[in-house]
Design a protein around this motif. Structure first.
Motif, PDB file in Angstrom:
ATOM      1  N   TYR A 184      -1.339 -10.754  -6.130  1.00 14.01           N
ATOM      2  CA  TYR A 184      -1.723 -11.948  -6.885  1.00 14.01           C
ATOM      3  C   TYR A 184      -0.878 -13.177  -6.554  1.00 14.01           C
ATOM      4  O   TYR A 184      -1.430 -14.271  -6.364  1.00 14.01           O
ATOM      5  N   PHE A 188      -2.829 -16.550  -5.246  1.00 11.52           N
ATOM      6  CA  PHE A 188      -2.974 -17.728  -6.105  1.00 11.52           C
ATOM      7  C   PHE A 188      -2.040 -18.866  -5.713  1.00 11.52           C
ATOM      8  O   PHE A 188      -2.268 -20.012  -6.124  1.00 11.52           O
ATOM      9  N   LEU A 191      -4.633 -20.529  -3.598  1.00 13.05           N
ATOM     10  CA  LEU A 191      -5.809 -20.994  -4.335  1.00 13.05           C
ATOM     11  C   LEU A 191      -5.479 -22.192  -5.227  1.00 13.05           C
ATOM     12  O   LEU A 191      -6.269 -23.142  -5.327  1.00 13.05           O
ATOM     13  N   TYR A 192      -4.322 -22.171  -5.893  1.00 14.28           N
ATOM     14  CA  TYR A 192      -3.945 -23.313  -6.734  1.00 14.28           C
ATOM     15  C   TYR A 192      -3.758 -24.575  -5.895  1.00 14.28           C
ATOM     16  O   TYR A 192      -4.167 -25.675  -6.293  1.00 14.28           O
ATOM     17  N   GLN A 195      -7.089 -25.953  -4.868  1.00 13.77           N
ATOM     18  CA  GLN A 195      -7.775 -26.613  -5.986  1.00 13.77           C
ATOM     19  C   GLN A 195      -7.211 -27.989  -6.280  1.00 13.77           C
ATOM     20  O   GLN A 195      -7.970 -28.952  -6.496  1.00 13.77           O
ATOM     21  N   SER A 392     -11.031 -13.915  -5.328  1.00  5.34           N
ATOM     22  CA  SER A 392     -10.922 -15.261  -4.751  1.00  5.34           C
ATOM     23  C   SER A 392     -12.266 -15.973  -4.731  1.00  5.34           C
ATOM     24  O   SER A 392     -12.342 -17.181  -5.029  1.00  5.34           O
ATOM     25  N   GLU A 394     -14.730 -15.529  -6.793  1.00  5.38           N
ATOM     26  CA  GLU A 394     -15.031 -15.891  -8.169  1.00  5.38           C
ATOM     27  C   GLU A 394     -14.252 -17.144  -8.581  1.00  5.38           C
ATOM     28  O   GLU A 394     -14.789 -18.038  -9.250  1.00  5.38           O
ATOM     29  N   TYR A 395     -12.990 -17.246  -8.173  1.00  9.28           N
ATOM     30  CA  TYR A 395     -12.181 -18.411  -8.516  1.00  9.28           C
ATOM     31  C   TYR A 395     -12.664 -19.653  -7.776  1.00  9.28           C
ATOM     32  O   TYR A 395     -12.771 -20.743  -8.357  1.00  9.28           O
ATOM     33  N   ASN A 398     -15.541 -21.752  -9.052  1.00  9.30           N
ATOM     34  CA  ASN A 398     -15.311 -22.652 -10.186  1.00  9.30           C
ATOM     35  C   ASN A 398     -14.665 -23.971  -9.776  1.00  9.30           C
ATOM     36  O   ASN A 398     -14.409 -24.820 -10.635  1.00  9.30           O
TER      37      ASN A 398
END
Length: 553
Positions: A184, A188, A191-192, A195, A392, A394-395, A398
């Motif tokens: 994780y 992330f 991913l963060y 975003q 990933s 799924e995230y 969004n």
């Protein structure tokens, strides 16, 4: 009037049950003789039953025709399989294993995972066209953990018992169990940043500062630390309750054996409710649950847990064979096939091998360069990678602007789908066939050399027709004597006892048979009156040569 009911439930039950039954009939042959992993066999069966072939398994029908529902089904299925596998992995380890081997595990889970993440990201960044390094970090994070399901093929079974030392088996189990939940932070982190910094942070304010704040708070504090604490608490309470129930004789044998699997289901469900890391919690709970080694020793000879484990493995890899986007390997907008194949080869070679060679002197369980190569090569990519792929995607779905997925998030999502699925298939095939090919490569040259040597040195000496008749008659006479001796001697030793007792030899010279005296007995061998009956002997015929035949003439 009876009618056929060709609904999906009936077809799936018939297909899954039929395959498991047929595979069970030859499972020992495939796994213990040919050293083929059940993951590879199940994957091929899933392809054969998928819409690409027989069309018995129809994943899109179960997902109501949408890819988003299909990803959700795959995510839940992988969570279930990994949760059970990780609790069982924790249960397999001996008493206080994590505390005793913390040094080796710290190296593998700290610098080891970080190096695997960076090496994977660098290879992906180099081979995927028009792809940034930040995006490559997200894809590399999905394939960083080693898979506990595929790792079982090298730590269980006849091959592992003969070739893999037990300390090495245990460190592989511990690493593959712990690093699945520790994927994780790597995922992330990327991913963060995607975003909040990708495309100038369009649609999301805060920049890199907010991304790092979320990473420390949500990922490390809530997801990782809370999972560890929750796993310790649930594992300790479960152990104490089972001890109490066993002492009071309140629990029967069946419930006792299935307790660890029920514990896995409970943790997966409750961690899902609070949104924390169920994989890490399952592994920690399994270790704490057997902290005193009591449950592991009580269930060591039981076959229920391995049976449930096998059923889940067969089912999940059949599902992978059916849902894998095979067509995307040839036709996609992110990476051509001539780049995808080198990508798979390089990931398998450089993702794990360099860091293991760099650290092997500090890992006590690795004792030689051969074991270093073995540990470095066998870092399989499997169910855990598909789990992180689903998380990933799924995230990323969004990260939207005007109710549409942002362009950079969509690019990363498409690349993750193609690259991760391809690497999983490569790992299943390569790691599933490595042991059979290695065994064949080891034995084949020796077999060919022995065959050539035998055919060269042991050519039969041609005999004339008279010599052949004479030799055959002599052989029949000696065999008849031997059978007659055995018939009259009831004290004939068994095969096992004869193999450990020096036996008298019999030599054939011309037409006579001369027996040497037994070193373990002073009995006389003869046929005259007053002599003791001949004792049983092993008859060894000397091959009659032309010179012997001439003398006998």
């Amino acid at each position: 009037m009876p009618t056929l009911s060709l609904i999906n439930f009936n077809i799936v039950c018939a297909t899954l049950g039929g395959f498991i039954s047929i595979f069970g009939l030859v499972s020992y042959l495939f796994k213990e003789r040919f050293y083929l992993s059940e993951a590879l066999i199940s994957l091929l069966a899933g392809v054969a039953f998928s819409p690409h072939a027989a069309n018995f398994i129809r994943p899109l029908d179960y997902a109501l025709g949408t890819d988003q529902n299909l990803d959700q089904i795959t995510l839940c299925f992988t969570r279930l399989v990994l949760g059970v596998q990780l609790v069982l992995a924790g249960v397999q380890l001996p008493k206080r294993y994590l505390q005793l081997e913390w040094k080796s595990l710290s190296l593998l889970l700290g610098p080891g995972m970080a190096a695997m993440w960076m090496c994977s990201a660098l290879v992906i960044w180099a081979l995927v066209p028009n792809f940034s390094f930040l995006h490559a970090l997200a894809v590399g994070a999905c394939v960083t953990p080693t898979d506990p399901v595929l790792s079982n093929s090298i730590v269980k079974g006849k091959f592992a018992d003969k070739n893999v030392p037990q300390p090495l088996q245990r460190i592989i189990i511990a690493e593959s169990g712990a690093n699945d939940g520790l994927g994780y932070p790597f995922l992330f982190f990327a991913l963060y940043l995607i975003q909040y910094t990708g495309m100038g942070g369009e649609g999301f304010s805060g920049g890199a500062g907010k991304a790092m704040g979320l990473w420390f708070y949500e990922t490390w504090a809530y997801t990782i630390l809370l999972s560890v604490g929750y796993g310790v608490t649930v594992g300790w309470i479960s152990r104490e309750l089972l001890h109490w129930a066993e002492e009071k004789h309140y629990v029967d044998r069946e419930s006792f054996l299935v307790f660890a699997i029920a514990l896995a289901l409970f943790i997966v469900g409750t961690c899902g409710l609070i949104g924390t890391d169920d994989l890490l919690a399952c592994f920690v709970a399994g270790n704490v649950f057997t902290q005193d080694d009591w449950f592991r020793l009580e269930t060591m000879d039981d076959s229920l847990q391995p049976t449930i484990d096998m059923l889940l493995n067969l089912a999940v890899f059949m599902w992978f064979g059916a849902v894998c986007p095979w067509h995307l390997f040839l036709e996609n907008n992110v990476i051509p096939i001539y780049r995808l194949i080198p990508l798979g080869i390089l990931i398998l070679l450089v993702r794990r091998m360099p860091i293991i060679f760099a650290m092997h002197k500090y890992i006590d369980q690795i004792e030689s360069l051969f074991q270093t190569t073995f540990v470095g090569f066998f870092g399989p990519i499997g169910v855990g990678a598909i789990f992180y792929l689903s998380v990933s995607r799924e995230y990323l779905a969004n990260i939207t602007v005007n109710e549409e997925v942002r362009a950079d998030a969509q690019q990363v999502s498409d690349t993750i789908e193609v690259v991760v699925w391809f690497l999983v298939i490569c790992s299943i095939v390569v790691h599933g066939l490595s042991i059979p090919f290695a065994k064949a490569g080891y034995h084949l040259p020796r077999t060919i050399s022995q065959a050539i040597s035998t055919s060269t040195n042991d050519e039969p000496i041609p005999l004339t027709s008279n010599q052949h008749t004479h030799s055959t008659a002599t052989h029949d006479h000696v065999e008849t004597t031997s059978r007659r001796t055995r018939r009259h001697d009831t004290s004939l030793p068994t095969t096992a006892s004869r193999s450990h007792t020096p036996q008298p030899l019999a030599f054939q010279i011309g037409r006579s048979v001369i027996r040497s005296a037994s070193p373990s007995s002073d009995a006389r061998i003869g046929s005259g009156a007053g002599e003791e009956p001949a004792r049983p002997v092993n008859l060894v015929l000397k091959t009659e040569t032309k010179a012997d035949s001439a003398r006998s003439e």
